[in-house]
Design an enzyme around this catalytic site. Sequence first.
Site, PDB file in Angstrom:
ATOM      1  N   ALA A  81       0.797  -1.232   0.000  1.00  0.00           N
ATOM      2  CA  ALA A  81       0.000   0.000   0.000  1.00  0.00           C
ATOM      3  C   ALA A  81       0.823   1.273   0.000  1.00  0.00           C
ATOM      4  O   ALA A  81       0.292   2.349  -0.301  1.00  0.00           O
ATOM      5  CB  ALA A  81      -0.938  -0.002   1.214  1.00  0.00           C
ATOM      6  N   GLY A 104       3.565   1.868  -1.876  1.00  0.00           N
ATOM      7  CA  GLY A 104       4.290   2.094  -3.120  1.00  0.00           C
ATOM      8  C   GLY A 104       3.601   3.073  -4.057  1.00  0.00           C
ATOM      9  O   GLY A 104       2.478   3.520  -3.815  1.00  0.00           O
ATOM     10  N   LYS A 113       7.896 -11.971 -12.205  1.00  0.00           N
ATOM     11  CA  LYS A 113       6.498 -11.634 -12.468  1.00  0.00           C
ATOM     12  C   LYS A 113       5.815 -12.751 -13.258  1.00  0.00           C
ATOM     13  O   LYS A 113       4.653 -13.088 -13.008  1.00  0.00           O
ATOM     14  CB  LYS A 113       6.408 -10.317 -13.241  1.00  0.00           C
ATOM     15  CG  LYS A 113       6.924  -9.106 -12.498  1.00  0.00           C
ATOM     16  CD  LYS A 113       6.180  -8.846 -11.196  1.00  0.00           C
ATOM     17  CE  LYS A 113       4.788  -8.300 -11.386  1.00  0.00           C
ATOM     18  NZ  LYS A 113       4.145  -7.883 -10.118  1.00  0.00           N
TER      19      LYS A 113
END
Length: 350
Positions: A13, A15, A173
């Site tokens: 939260a 970033g 990712k």
Amino acid sequence: MVSKQKTILVTGASGFMGTHIVEEFLSAGYIVRGTVRSEEAALKVRRTFPDQESRLDLTIVPDMAQAHAFDEAVKDVHGVVHNASPFHTQVQSNERELLRPSIDGTTNILSAVQAHAPDVKRVVLTSSFAAMVDMSLGNRPGHVYSEKDWNPITYQQAKKALTPPVLAYTAAKTGAEHAAWDFMQASYPHFDLVTILPAMVYGPNRNATANLASLNTSSADLYRIMSPESKPDDPVPPNVLYSWVDVRDVAFAHRRAFEVPEAGGNRFFLCEGNFTNQQVADILRDKLPELRSRVPVGTPGSGFEGVDMYKIDHSRSEKVLGVKYHSLEQTVVDSAKAFLQLEQRMPVVV
């Protein structure tokens, strides 16, 4: 406006992107529980949203790769946005610092939701264009990137010591998203999954304690074109990546991915299109004349200078989620104005 009883967990939260996602859900009437890594980061988020104390709760998860890291955080929430993800360009171990935290953090939160959050019907995972793009093929003229694409890089390739961290990040990712879909197939949980795959994310910084000396990677990439250290006769910096999206569109897409029933079980590519830093420089010099003494001139109007590259298909995000993309001009101008405000608060010494 949704019921104020709906509580959404947003990881990462504090970033750049996480702050916008938190703001998007708060603005829509949700209660938000955010995870951060430290009390210092929690204070940063509270300062960003000083009027939302009654609807913003923060919990500290120092290491999301640890087993059961999210077990307490997910309790009593109605939806989850897993946005937290490590990205470092200076690492000693690709596996320890990039691959395992990203992959294990993803499976940890899905397992926690399955075990401790019976009211959650949907998890939204922030993946990335990095999980789609095949960097070995370069600009891929004639190819159209869409949700059908997967990055072919393997875990074994990425963990090698000589693999550059940026490639290891793309593998992290990719591996995290594969792990999420594998979990869904193997576990048959009580919730469904949506993944959001943004291209390079630009836009105005919202963090109340944002610092020009420690900007997130994409913001630093943009700021270098207009920083006081830049000069009109400097060369325009080369692009790191060509595909981009506004952070506000990404935040909107995350909320809509949670709300729209038809979104379940889908990937969504978030990308306005391709750009060059020459176009950014042209916009800055044209729309913000006060920056002409520092922004490189380059070759105005040259655009892509004849370079042929892949195209993008973002139609699914428009049709299903209703995303209406900001233009490059809007994003660049709004970002630059936010940087100038930061300069006034924290002057840059050159």
